[in-house]
Design an enzyme around this catalytic site. Structure first.
Site, PDB file in Angstrom:
ATOM      1  N   LYS A  13      15.456  -8.410  54.456  1.00  0.00           N
ATOM      2  CA  LYS A  13      14.618  -7.655  53.515  1.00  0.00           C
ATOM      3  C   LYS A  13      14.739  -6.147  53.751  1.00  0.00           C
ATOM      4  CE  LYS A  13      10.560  -9.411  54.419  1.00  0.00           C
ATOM      5  NZ  LYS A  13      10.865 -10.369  55.505  1.00  0.00           N
ATOM      6  N   ARG A  88       2.317 -10.491  52.212  1.00  0.00           N
ATOM      7  CA  ARG A  88       2.615 -11.676  53.015  1.00  0.00           C
ATOM      8  C   ARG A  88       1.535 -12.734  52.856  1.00  0.00           C
ATOM      9  NH1 ARG A  88       5.870  -8.130  56.866  1.00  0.00           N
ATOM     10  NH2 ARG A  88       7.003  -9.514  58.236  1.00  0.00           N
ATOM     11  N   ARG A 127      19.725  -8.557  66.318  1.00  0.00           N
ATOM     12  CA  ARG A 127      19.416  -7.355  65.535  1.00  0.00           C
ATOM     13  C   ARG A 127      19.143  -6.138  66.433  1.00  0.00           C
ATOM     14  NH1 ARG A 127      14.850  -7.602  60.898  1.00  0.00           N
ATOM     15  NH2 ARG A 127      13.393  -7.835  62.604  1.00  0.00           N
ATOM     16  N   ARG A 160      13.914  -4.570  68.796  1.00  0.00           N
ATOM     17  CA  ARG A 160      12.470  -4.622  68.613  1.00  0.00           C
ATOM     18  C   ARG A 160      11.860  -5.585  69.625  1.00  0.00           C
ATOM     19  NH1 ARG A 160      11.255  -5.415  62.278  1.00  0.00           N
ATOM     20  NH2 ARG A 160       9.749  -6.833  63.201  1.00  0.00           N
ATOM     21  N   ARG A 171       6.951 -15.837  64.901  1.00  0.00           N
ATOM     22  CA  ARG A 171       7.014 -15.141  63.605  1.00  0.00           C
ATOM     23  C   ARG A 171       7.489 -16.088  62.517  1.00  0.00           C
ATOM     24  NH1 ARG A 171      10.787 -10.458  64.769  1.00  0.00           N
ATOM     25  NH2 ARG A 171      10.426  -9.765  62.649  1.00  0.00           N
TER      26      ARG A 171
HETATM   27  P1  AMP Z   1       8.321  -6.569  59.760  1.00  0.00           P
HETATM   28  O1  AMP Z   1       9.056  -5.353  60.198  1.00  0.00           O
HETATM   29  O2  AMP Z   1       8.118  -6.624  58.276  1.00  0.00           O
HETATM   30  O3  AMP Z   1       8.906  -7.846  60.304  1.00  0.00           O
HETATM   31  O4  AMP Z   1       6.841  -6.455  60.386  1.00  0.00           O
HETATM   32  C1  AMP Z   1       6.625  -6.378  61.783  1.00  0.00           C
HETATM   33  C2  AMP Z   1       5.226  -6.884  62.117  1.00  0.00           C
HETATM   34  O5  AMP Z   1       4.246  -6.052  61.463  1.00  0.00           O
HETATM   35  C3  AMP Z   1       4.935  -8.291  61.617  1.00  0.00           C
HETATM   36  O6  AMP Z   1       5.366  -9.280  62.562  1.00  0.00           O
HETATM   37  C4  AMP Z   1       3.417  -8.260  61.479  1.00  0.00           C
HETATM   38  O7  AMP Z   1       2.783  -8.369  62.740  1.00  0.00           O
HETATM   39  C5  AMP Z   1       3.174  -6.832  60.972  1.00  0.00           C
HETATM   40  N1  AMP Z   1       3.186  -6.756  59.485  1.00  0.00           N
HETATM   41  C6  AMP Z   1       4.097  -6.127  58.690  1.00  0.00           C
HETATM   42  N2  AMP Z   1       3.789  -6.252  57.392  1.00  0.00           N
HETATM   43  C7  AMP Z   1       2.654  -6.998  57.340  1.00  0.00           C
HETATM   44  C8  AMP Z   1       1.841  -7.499  56.294  1.00  0.00           C
HETATM   45  N3  AMP Z   1       2.142  -7.270  54.991  1.00  0.00           N
HETATM   46  N4  AMP Z   1       0.749  -8.226  56.620  1.00  0.00           N
HETATM   47  C9  AMP Z   1       0.416  -8.457  57.905  1.00  0.00           C
HETATM   48  N5  AMP Z   1       1.148  -8.049  58.947  1.00  0.00           N
HETATM   49  C10 AMP Z   1       2.262  -7.311  58.687  1.00  0.00           C
END
Ligand code: AMP
Length: 220
Positions: A13, A88, A127, A160, A171
């Site tokens: 994404k 989400r 990654r 990360r 996750r």
């Molecule tokens: P990502 O980079 O999109 O994988 O986001 C990293 C982390 O941020 C996720 O594992 C969640 O803990 C938090 N996070 C990001 N976007 C959201 C969202 N829309 N709702 C809730 N938690 C989020």
């Protein structure tokens, strides 16, 4: 144009959102990036989000929705946005619609990028990203020219915290898009599925084609 990218972690994404936003001249809004920035800056928002992120869980809707609402009011979001990692949950999806509606706008298309668990574990494990410019690499599918160094800015690449194996499994378990949220977009005729196991360029092409079809349908 307001484009939403949905999909479990590791489907690309972030990479795709950046490419599409650049190509179409839209703002790229990643709630994950916003949380990571808040954590790095040590803000109250970052403090609240960190515990959830470290466990591979979603940050609660109250926190996430407030942050998103403020973001879509910013000037650069007025010309259109590619949303990456938001929504989400069904509640987040409804809150986004309400926020856009208050500005006389609406979401145009929700693109669902999917892949198998095995493929996602493999991808998340390899990654790497550049903390300076945000560029994303992968050991197999998109290696940097020099190992550990960003092609764009020469920054030192890092992994990360939540890409470590144990958290990755959490996750994937907790962050697959809920069926209710996908149905929400499907019943509005806004959902398009794209196979995320194809190579990056093919996925980008299919996403852009789906967006063009929507744009053309809106005009006719
Ligand atoms: P990502 O980079 O999109 O994988 O986001 C990293 C982390 O941020 C996720 O594992 C969640 O803990 C938090 N996070 C990001 N976007 C959201 C969202 N829309 N709702 C809730 N938690 C989020």
């Amino acid at each position: 144009m307001y484009v939403i990218l949905l999909g479990p972690p590791g489907t690309g994404k972030g990479t795709q959102a950046k490419l599409i936003a650049e190509r179409l001249g839209l703002a790229h809004v990643s709630t994950g990036d916003m949380f990571r920035e808040a954590v790095a800056q040590g803000t109250e928002l970052g403090r609240q989000a960190k515990a959830y992120m470290d466990r591979g869980e979603l940050v609660p809707d109250e926190v996430t929705i407030g942050m998103l609402e403020e973001r879509v009011r910013q000037p650069d979001a007025q010309r259109g946005v590619v949303f990456d990692g938001y929504p989400r949950t069904l509640q987040q999806a409804k809150a986004l619609d309400a926020a856009l509606q208050r500005q006389g706008k609406s979401a145009d298309i929700a693109l669902h990028i999917n892949a198998s668990d095995d493929e996602l574990v493999r991808r998340l494990g390899g990654r790497w990203l550049c903390p300076s410019c945000g560029e994303i690499y992968h050991e197999q599918s998109r290696p940097p020219r020099q190992a550990g160094v960003c092609d764009n800015c020469g920054g030192k690449l890092s992994q990360r915290e939540d890409d470590k194996a144990e958290v990755v499994r959490q996750r994937l378990q907790k962050q697959r898009p809920p069926a209710g949220m996908l149905d929400y977009y499907r019943t509005q005729g806004k959902l398009a599925d794209v196979d995320g196991q194809q190579d990056i360029d093919t996925v980008t092409r299919e996403l852009l084609e789906a967006i063009s079809r929507t744009a053309a349908a809106a005009k006719s």
